[in-house]
Design a protein around this motif. Structure first.
Motif, mmCIF file in Angstrom:
data_model
loop_
_atom_site.group_PDB
_atom_site.id
_atom_site.type_symbol
_atom_site.label_atom_id
_atom_site.label_comp_id
_atom_site.label_asym_id
_atom_site.label_seq_id
_atom_site.Cartn_x
_atom_site.Cartn_y
_atom_site.Cartn_z
ATOM 1 N N GLU A 20 11.779 30.362 15.494
ATOM 2 C CA GLU A 20 10.918 31.504 16.127
ATOM 3 C C GLU A 20 12.212 32.366 16.618
ATOM 4 O OE1 GLU A 20 9.130 28.758 19.096
ATOM 5 O OE2 GLU A 20 7.210 29.325 17.793
ATOM 6 N N GLN A 21 13.012 33.167 15.911
ATOM 7 C CA GLN A 21 13.937 34.143 16.282
ATOM 8 C C GLN A 21 14.280 34.646 14.695
ATOM 9 O OE1 GLN A 21 17.389 31.615 17.788
ATOM 10 N NE2 GLN A 21 18.472 32.638 16.467
ATOM 11 N N ARG A 22 14.858 35.887 14.969
ATOM 12 C CA ARG A 22 15.358 36.516 13.505
ATOM 13 C C ARG A 22 16.620 35.966 13.078
ATOM 14 N NH1 ARG A 22 11.794 39.587 11.645
ATOM 15 N NH2 ARG A 22 13.472 40.665 10.299
ATOM 16 N N GLY A 62 13.213 34.315 10.734
ATOM 17 C CA GLY A 62 13.156 32.867 11.278
ATOM 18 C C GLY A 62 12.488 31.693 10.610
ATOM 19 N N LYS A 94 18.977 29.359 19.100
ATOM 20 C CA LYS A 94 18.490 28.951 20.113
ATOM 21 C C LYS A 94 17.735 27.644 20.100
ATOM 22 C CE LYS A 94 16.946 32.835 21.514
ATOM 23 N NZ LYS A 94 17.070 33.870 20.611
ATOM 24 N N ASN A 95 16.721 27.793 19.289
ATOM 25 C CA ASN A 95 15.584 26.752 19.241
ATOM 26 C C ASN A 95 15.649 25.512 18.253
ATOM 27 O OD1 ASN A 95 14.315 28.359 21.273
ATOM 28 N ND2 ASN A 95 13.503 29.602 19.703
#
Length: 186
Positions: A20-22, A62, A94-95
């Motif tokens: 859930e991020q680029r 991502g 991050k995740n």
């Protein structure tokens, strides 16, 4: 002679994942010399692991796709290991990856031959066109899998999302073949 239990081998697990991020794939390619990235040919980068021996496609969005696992657990472990390696290589993530099993492919040996001509006439939701493909294609409803049945007694099961679904599918089709006298044992 009858075989009591089919031999089942998982040959490939396909899992999708997202962090859930680029992701900056050019940066990843620079920091990891083993990563293959050819954006003019394909929008994803290939991150291979030796242990567990898998390949993970990384996309700028991502999202990831892992192939080559031999179990659900191995696929999840492989995705987590790729993320861990990226973090060690100073790629900020991050995740924790969210992993979803998409397809489990397995190879099965029933230990006896199958009368495909008869099976094609007997089994519902089956297709058999020997001049097109040597196996009978059987679609199961529950679990929702597709089983390729060959006269040699070998099967390929695709479409399962859980290992338990493979076992259920194989046991159902084996029982059905036995019940309809479609198995031939030497």
């Amino acid at each position: 002679m009858t075989q009591t239990k089919p031999i089942i081998e998982i040959v490939n697990v396909v899992a999708s994942a997202t962090i859930e991020q680029r992701l900056d794939l050019l940066d990843i390619e620079k920091k990891f010399p083993g990563v293959e990235y050819h954006p003019e040919q394909f929008p994803g980068a290939v991150f291979r692991l030796q242990e567990p021996k898998t390949a993970t496609l990384l996309f700028g969005s991502g999202k990831m796709v892992n192939t080559g696992g031999k179990s659900e657990e191995m696929s999840v472990k492989a995705v987590n290991k790729v993320v861990q390696k990226l973090r060690k290589g100073k790629i900020k993530i991050k995740n924790k990856p969210i992993v979803t099993i998409q397809n489990i492919v397995s190879s099965i040996n029933l230990g006896g031959k199958v009368n495909l001509e008869q099976a094609a006439r007997t089994l519902p939701r089956s297709m058999y066109e020997p001049e097109q493909f040597p196996g009978l294609i059987h679609r199961m409803l529950d679990p929702k899998t597709v089983i390729l049945i060959f006269s040699s007694g070998k099967l390929v099961c695709v479409g399962a999302k859980l290992e338990a679904e493979i076992h259920r599918s194989v046991n159902q089709i084996h029982s059905l073949l036995e019940e309809k006298n479609l198995m031939i044992y030497d």
